[in-house]
Design a protein around this motif. Sequence first.
Motif, PDB file in Angstrom:
ATOM      1  N   VAL A   1     -67.245  13.616 -50.455  1.00 52.73           N
ATOM      2  CA  VAL A   1     -68.220  13.038 -49.538  1.00 52.73           C
ATOM      3  C   VAL A   1     -69.562  13.705 -49.823  1.00 52.73           C
ATOM      4  O   VAL A   1     -69.688  14.925 -49.698  1.00 52.73           O
ATOM      5  N   GLN A   2     -70.569  12.895 -50.218  1.00 56.78           N
ATOM      6  CA  GLN A   2     -71.906  13.439 -50.471  1.00 56.78           C
ATOM      7  C   GLN A   2     -72.678  13.590 -49.159  1.00 56.78           C
ATOM      8  O   GLN A   2     -73.357  14.583 -48.937  1.00 56.78           O
ATOM      9  N   ASP A   3     -72.605  12.576 -48.302  1.00 59.80           N
ATOM     10  CA  ASP A   3     -73.215  12.602 -46.972  1.00 59.80           C
ATOM     11  C   ASP A   3     -72.512  11.531 -46.144  1.00 59.80           C
ATOM     12  O   ASP A   3     -71.522  10.955 -46.591  1.00 59.80           O
ATOM     13  N   SER A   4     -73.022  11.233 -44.956  1.00 60.45           N
ATOM     14  CA  SER A   4     -72.313  10.309 -44.065  1.00 60.45           C
ATOM     15  C   SER A   4     -72.249   8.875 -44.596  1.00 60.45           C
ATOM     16  O   SER A   4     -71.460   8.077 -44.105  1.00 60.45           O
ATOM     17  N   ALA A   5     -73.053   8.549 -45.606  1.00 57.37           N
ATOM     18  CA  ALA A   5     -73.082   7.180 -46.115  1.00 57.37           C
ATOM     19  C   ALA A   5     -72.731   7.047 -47.593  1.00 57.37           C
ATOM     20  O   ALA A   5     -72.745   5.944 -48.128  1.00 57.37           O
ATOM     21  N   HIS A   6     -72.400   8.144 -48.260  1.00 57.75           N
ATOM     22  CA  HIS A   6     -72.097   8.104 -49.700  1.00 57.75           C
ATOM     23  C   HIS A   6     -70.896   8.975 -50.022  1.00 57.75           C
ATOM     24  O   HIS A   6     -70.795  10.099 -49.523  1.00 57.75           O
ATOM     25  N   ALA A   7     -70.017   8.445 -50.853  1.00 61.40           N
ATOM     26  CA  ALA A   7     -68.828   9.199 -51.269  1.00 61.40           C
ATOM     27  C   ALA A   7     -68.385   8.695 -52.639  1.00 61.40           C
ATOM     28  O   ALA A   7     -68.771   7.605 -53.073  1.00 61.40           O
ATOM     29  N   SER A   8     -67.578   9.505 -53.306  1.00 57.56           N
ATOM     30  CA  SER A   8     -66.979   9.088 -54.574  1.00 57.56           C
ATOM     31  C   SER A   8     -65.492   9.410 -54.540  1.00 57.56           C
ATOM     32  O   SER A   8     -65.055  10.318 -53.835  1.00 57.56           O
ATOM     33  N   VAL A   9     -64.732   8.629 -55.288  1.00 52.12           N
ATOM     34  CA  VAL A   9     -63.296   8.847 -55.402  1.00 52.12           C
ATOM     35  C   VAL A   9     -62.952   8.796 -56.881  1.00 52.12           C
ATOM     36  O   VAL A   9     -63.251   7.821 -57.565  1.00 52.12           O
ATOM     37  N   SER A  10     -62.337   9.856 -57.363  1.00 52.20           N
ATOM     38  CA  SER A  10     -61.846   9.913 -58.738  1.00 52.20           C
ATOM     39  C   SER A  10     -60.345   9.618 -58.684  1.00 52.20           C
ATOM     40  O   SER A  10     -59.622  10.210 -57.882  1.00 52.20           O
ATOM     41  N   PHE A  11     -59.910   8.679 -59.518  1.00 52.14           N
ATOM     42  CA  PHE A  11     -58.499   8.300 -59.489  1.00 52.14           C
ATOM     43  C   PHE A  11     -58.025   7.923 -60.881  1.00 52.14           C
ATOM     44  O   PHE A  11     -58.813   7.669 -61.787  1.00 52.14           O
ATOM     45  N   GLU A  12     -56.714   7.897 -61.026  1.00 50.35           N
ATOM     46  CA  GLU A  12     -56.058   7.392 -62.229  1.00 50.35           C
ATOM     47  C   GLU A  12     -55.064   6.335 -61.800  1.00 50.35           C
ATOM     48  O   GLU A  12     -54.466   6.438 -60.730  1.00 50.35           O
ATOM     49  N   THR A  13     -54.918   5.340 -62.631  1.00 53.97           N
ATOM     50  CA  THR A  13     -53.927   4.309 -62.378  1.00 53.97           C
ATOM     51  C   THR A  13     -53.284   3.930 -63.704  1.00 53.97           C
ATOM     52  O   THR A  13     -53.826   4.208 -64.771  1.00 53.97           O
ATOM     53  N   ARG A  14     -52.139   3.321 -63.599  1.00 55.53           N
ATOM     54  CA  ARG A  14     -51.431   2.834 -64.787  1.00 55.53           C
ATOM     55  C   ARG A  14     -51.128   1.364 -64.585  1.00 55.53           C
ATOM     56  O   ARG A  14     -50.859   0.921 -63.475  1.00 55.53           O
ATOM     57  N   TYR A  15     -51.187   0.639 -65.692  1.00 55.37           N
ATOM     58  CA  TYR A  15     -50.841  -0.778 -65.660  1.00 55.37           C
ATOM     59  C   TYR A  15     -50.265  -1.183 -67.006  1.00 55.37           C
ATOM     60  O   TYR A  15     -50.384  -0.474 -68.002  1.00 55.37           O
ATOM     61  N   ARG A  16     -49.618  -2.323 -66.991  1.00 52.29           N
ATOM     62  CA  ARG A  16     -49.021  -2.885 -68.205  1.00 52.29           C
ATOM     63  C   ARG A  16     -49.358  -4.368 -68.236  1.00 52.29           C
ATOM     64  O   ARG A  16     -49.360  -5.034 -67.210  1.00 52.29           O
ATOM     65  N   ILE A  17     -49.668  -4.863 -69.424  1.00 52.01           N
ATOM     66  CA  ILE A  17     -49.914  -6.286 -69.603  1.00 52.01           C
ATOM     67  C   ILE A  17     -48.808  -6.821 -70.495  1.00 52.01           C
ATOM     68  O   ILE A  17     -48.667  -6.388 -71.643  1.00 52.01           O
ATOM     69  N   GLY A  18     -48.018  -7.751 -69.946  1.00 56.71           N
ATOM     70  CA  GLY A  18     -46.912  -8.328 -70.703  1.00 56.71           C
ATOM     71  C   GLY A  18     -45.967  -7.247 -71.200  1.00 56.71           C
ATOM     72  O   GLY A  18     -45.619  -6.329 -70.483  1.00 56.71           O
ATOM     73  N   GLY A  19     -45.593  -7.337 -72.463  1.00 57.78           N
ATOM     74  CA  GLY A  19     -44.657  -6.377 -73.036  1.00 57.78           C
ATOM     75  C   GLY A  19     -45.322  -5.186 -73.693  1.00 57.78           C
ATOM     76  O   GLY A  19     -44.657  -4.365 -74.317  1.00 57.78           O
ATOM     77  N   GLN A  20     -46.653  -5.066 -73.555  1.00 60.86           N
ATOM     78  CA  GLN A  20     -47.364  -3.943 -74.163  1.00 60.86           C
ATOM     79  C   GLN A  20     -47.016  -2.645 -73.466  1.00 60.86           C
ATOM     80  O   GLN A  20     -46.502  -2.631 -72.352  1.00 60.86           O
ATOM     81  N   ARG A  21     -47.340  -1.545 -74.124  1.00 56.63           N
ATOM     82  CA  ARG A  21     -47.084  -0.251 -73.491  1.00 56.63           C
ATOM     83  C   ARG A  21     -48.064  -0.030 -72.352  1.00 56.63           C
ATOM     84  O   ARG A  21     -49.134  -0.644 -72.305  1.00 56.63           O
ATOM     85  N   ALA A  22     -47.697   0.837 -71.433  1.00 60.21           N
ATOM     86  CA  ALA A  22     -48.514   1.108 -70.259  1.00 60.21           C
ATOM     87  C   ALA A  22     -49.839   1.747 -70.663  1.00 60.21           C
ATOM     88  O   ALA A  22     -49.920   2.499 -71.634  1.00 60.21           O
ATOM     89  N   VAL A  23     -50.862   1.428 -69.891  1.00 59.09           N
ATOM     90  CA  VAL A  23     -52.199   1.969 -70.093  1.00 59.09           C
ATOM     91  C   VAL A  23     -52.537   2.835 -68.896  1.00 59.09           C
ATOM     92  O   VAL A  23     -52.278   2.458 -67.749  1.00 59.09           O
ATOM     93  N   ARG A  24     -53.088   4.001 -69.168  1.00 60.78           N
ATOM     94  CA  ARG A  24     -53.545   4.891 -68.098  1.00 60.78           C
ATOM     95  C   ARG A  24     -55.068   4.807 -68.069  1.00 60.78           C
ATOM     96  O   ARG A  24     -55.726   4.925 -69.096  1.00 60.78           O
ATOM     97  N   MET A  25     -55.611   4.555 -66.890  1.00 60.45           N
ATOM     98  CA  MET A  25     -57.041   4.380 -66.723  1.00 60.45           C
ATOM     99  C   MET A  25     -57.540   5.363 -65.669  1.00 60.45           C
ATOM    100  O   MET A  25     -56.857   5.633 -64.697  1.00 60.45           O
TER     101      MET A  25
END
Length: 140
Positions: free
Chosen positions: A84-108
């Motif tokens: 939280v930077q102040d009462s009106a601004h914040a950031s969130v750092s995250f990771e997610t994984r997904y797969r498209i069709g039969g491809q290997r999973a991607v981490r983003m």
Amino acid sequence: MSQIGSATPCPCGSGLEYGGCCGRFHGGMRPASAEDLMRSRYSAYVLERDDYLLATWHPDTRPSALRHEPGLRWLGLKINNHQVQDSAHASVSFETRYRIGGQRAVRMREISQFVRLAGQWFYLGGQLDELDSKASTRRG
């Protein structure tokens, strides 16, 4: 748009049931923090809730429509940091994984910026890194 029951584990990985977690935000309750909004937006991507994604995207950066990659399956979310930077601004750092069709999973990884206007949090934009693949799809 996919549907899940309120007693189903929430897609955001909180460990709570969907109805007591992101489902309440998808139903109209305002997220209290940028992290809550981030989690509910991830669940909205899983459920293809474009209405929610667009409504929670800041008007200055909101696309006119969303495009879902055919065969895309979300595999999980991990919140790394909520700052939280102040009462009106914040950031969130995250990771997610997904797969498209039969491809290997991607981490983003993304560091998302959020702003609060009139008591409501909005996704403003983010810096994206795809860690395991050269695949490119739009997130937010």
